[in-house]
Design a protein around this motif. Sequence first.
Motif, PDB file in Angstrom:
ATOM      1  N   TYR A  37      20.319 -24.534   9.255  1.00 26.12           N
ATOM      2  CA  TYR A  37      21.179 -23.800  10.198  1.00 26.12           C
ATOM      3  C   TYR A  37      22.391 -23.144   9.549  1.00 26.12           C
ATOM      4  O   TYR A  37      23.529 -23.405   9.939  1.00 26.12           O
ATOM      5  N   TYR A  54       6.760 -22.050  21.841  1.00 22.90           N
ATOM      6  CA  TYR A  54       7.813 -23.061  21.716  1.00 22.90           C
ATOM      7  C   TYR A  54       8.296 -23.465  23.117  1.00 22.90           C
ATOM      8  O   TYR A  54       9.345 -23.051  23.590  1.00 22.90           O
ATOM      9  N   ASN A 165      17.178 -32.136  19.930  1.00 26.16           N
ATOM     10  CA  ASN A 165      17.688 -32.301  18.559  1.00 26.16           C
ATOM     11  C   ASN A 165      17.542 -33.729  18.051  1.00 26.16           C
ATOM     12  O   ASN A 165      17.394 -33.949  16.850  1.00 26.16           O
ATOM     13  N   ASN A 168      14.900 -34.625  15.540  1.00 25.65           N
ATOM     14  CA  ASN A 168      14.991 -34.252  14.132  1.00 25.65           C
ATOM     15  C   ASN A 168      15.580 -35.371  13.259  1.00 25.65           C
ATOM     16  O   ASN A 168      15.748 -35.208  12.061  1.00 25.65           O
ATOM     17  N   TYR A 208       4.748 -25.536  16.548  1.00 25.38           N
ATOM     18  CA  TYR A 208       5.339 -25.634  15.201  1.00 25.38           C
ATOM     19  C   TYR A 208       4.562 -24.863  14.140  1.00 25.38           C
ATOM     20  O   TYR A 208       4.885 -24.942  12.966  1.00 25.38           O
ATOM     21  N   GLU A 284      11.245 -31.163   7.549  1.00 26.00           N
ATOM     22  CA  GLU A 284      11.682 -31.488   8.919  1.00 26.00           C
ATOM     23  C   GLU A 284      10.787 -32.526   9.582  1.00 26.00           C
ATOM     24  O   GLU A 284       9.571 -32.506   9.419  1.00 26.00           O
ATOM     25  N   SER A 286      10.102 -33.627  13.576  1.00 18.38           N
ATOM     26  CA  SER A 286      10.370 -33.315  14.990  1.00 18.38           C
ATOM     27  C   SER A 286       9.603 -34.345  15.810  1.00 18.38           C
ATOM     28  O   SER A 286       8.414 -34.175  16.067  1.00 18.38           O
TER      29      SER A 286
HETATM   30  C1  AVI Z   1      16.302 -28.001  16.819  1.00 15.57           C
HETATM   31  N1  AVI Z   1      15.058 -28.741  16.885  1.00 15.57           N
HETATM   32  C2  AVI Z   1      14.991 -29.568  18.094  1.00 15.57           C
HETATM   33  C3  AVI Z   1      13.866 -27.917  16.721  1.00 15.57           C
HETATM   34  C4  AVI Z   1      12.583 -28.786  16.824  1.00 15.57           C
HETATM   35  O1  AVI Z   1      11.783 -28.511  17.707  1.00 15.57           O
HETATM   36  O2  AVI Z   1      12.453 -29.733  16.050  1.00 15.57           O
HETATM   37  C5  AVI Z   1      13.864 -27.148  15.423  1.00 15.57           C
HETATM   38  C6  AVI Z   1      12.561 -26.457  15.166  1.00 15.57           C
HETATM   39  N2  AVI Z   1      11.851 -26.572  14.086  1.00 15.57           N
HETATM   40  C7  AVI Z   1      10.773 -25.826  14.171  1.00 15.57           C
HETATM   41  N3  AVI Z   1      10.775 -25.241  15.356  1.00 15.57           N
HETATM   42  C8  AVI Z   1      11.898 -25.620  15.991  1.00 15.57           C
END
Ligand code: AVI
Length: 323
Positions: A37, A54, A165, A168, A208, A284, A286
């Motif tokens: 970010y 999404y 969030n 994450n 994703y 990441e 999620s």
């Molecule tokens: C900010 N966060 C909740 C998003 C998630 O879904 O984990 C970030 C993200 N990463 C990939 N797409 C969105």
Amino acid sequence: MMEVSTVEKDTELEIFEKDVDQGLSAPFKFISSKYFYDDIGSGIFQEIMKMPEYYPTNCEFEILSLQSEEIIQNLQFNEPFNIVEFGAGDGIKTRQLLKKLVEKGIDFTYVPIDISGKAIRELKLNMQSALPEMRIRPLTGNYFTMVEELSSLEMPCLFLFLGGNIGNYQDEEANQLLKQFGQHMKPGDKLLTGFDLQKNPATIRDAYDDKQGITKAFNLNLLQRINRELGGDIKLGQFDFYSHYDPANGEVKSYLVSLIAQRVYLQKTDKYYSFGKNELIWTELSKKYTLSGIEELSERNNFTVVNHFMDCKHYFTDSLWMK
Ligand code: AVI
């Protein structure tokens, strides 16, 4: 508005350098998704939130548009109070809740906190034009530092940690974060947290791994950021993106994949980092939750669940907890 000072910026850069050095030197390479970010990454995330795949954004928008009245009733606050939002982003979803409070003539101050100065400046302008009568006190910085500052506030507080969030954070970090929130909350203060729920795995996978490659660009921007801030020579075309959802544990994991055996150099650390062909950098987590998992998390961190507010498809919940 509180700006991050030059001294703090230097320290932040040093921490970024240390974390990247550590992550790229590890046997299984990793870099925390918190480094997605920067201003460019925050912009790409805005694009992700507009993608049809999404779903979390629309689900939470629906919850806050249709159930704000019930959420407000569940607060049971004496006015005036603060609404403190962590990781506020563009605030479009939150605005649904704030609008309801303004319409009802309720006395409150909105305190959005975000790490991105650009995001917080835009948020302030958008909020002021949409809800000119609302009191707003934006803060730029990281949650932990800001939460300390806010603990001095006497008024009752509703803390918002929306957007999923929390997903994450690895279990240990999520517990730590919730404990820190809890330490700065007074009895009766509330916390409204967004949790993405477990559902058909294909729906989660598609969110994703979008066909347009926006999530890929989001991940690659991390390498661009390393190049820019740490003097790297990483060739972005030599990396791909891969993400995987495991329905057995509810975890989406995202990775950058080195397409060839290569070495990259960072001026800041004055070091080379070697990659094998197909070697991964984990970027990441999620995590997707069950309602019972959320209740356990709440209990473990000494909160009481007041209510779960779910969208009509039960894809997502904004869960209201009390201290
Ligand atoms: C900010 N966060 C909740 C998003 C998630 O879904 O984990 C970030 C993200 N990463 C990939 N797409 C969105």
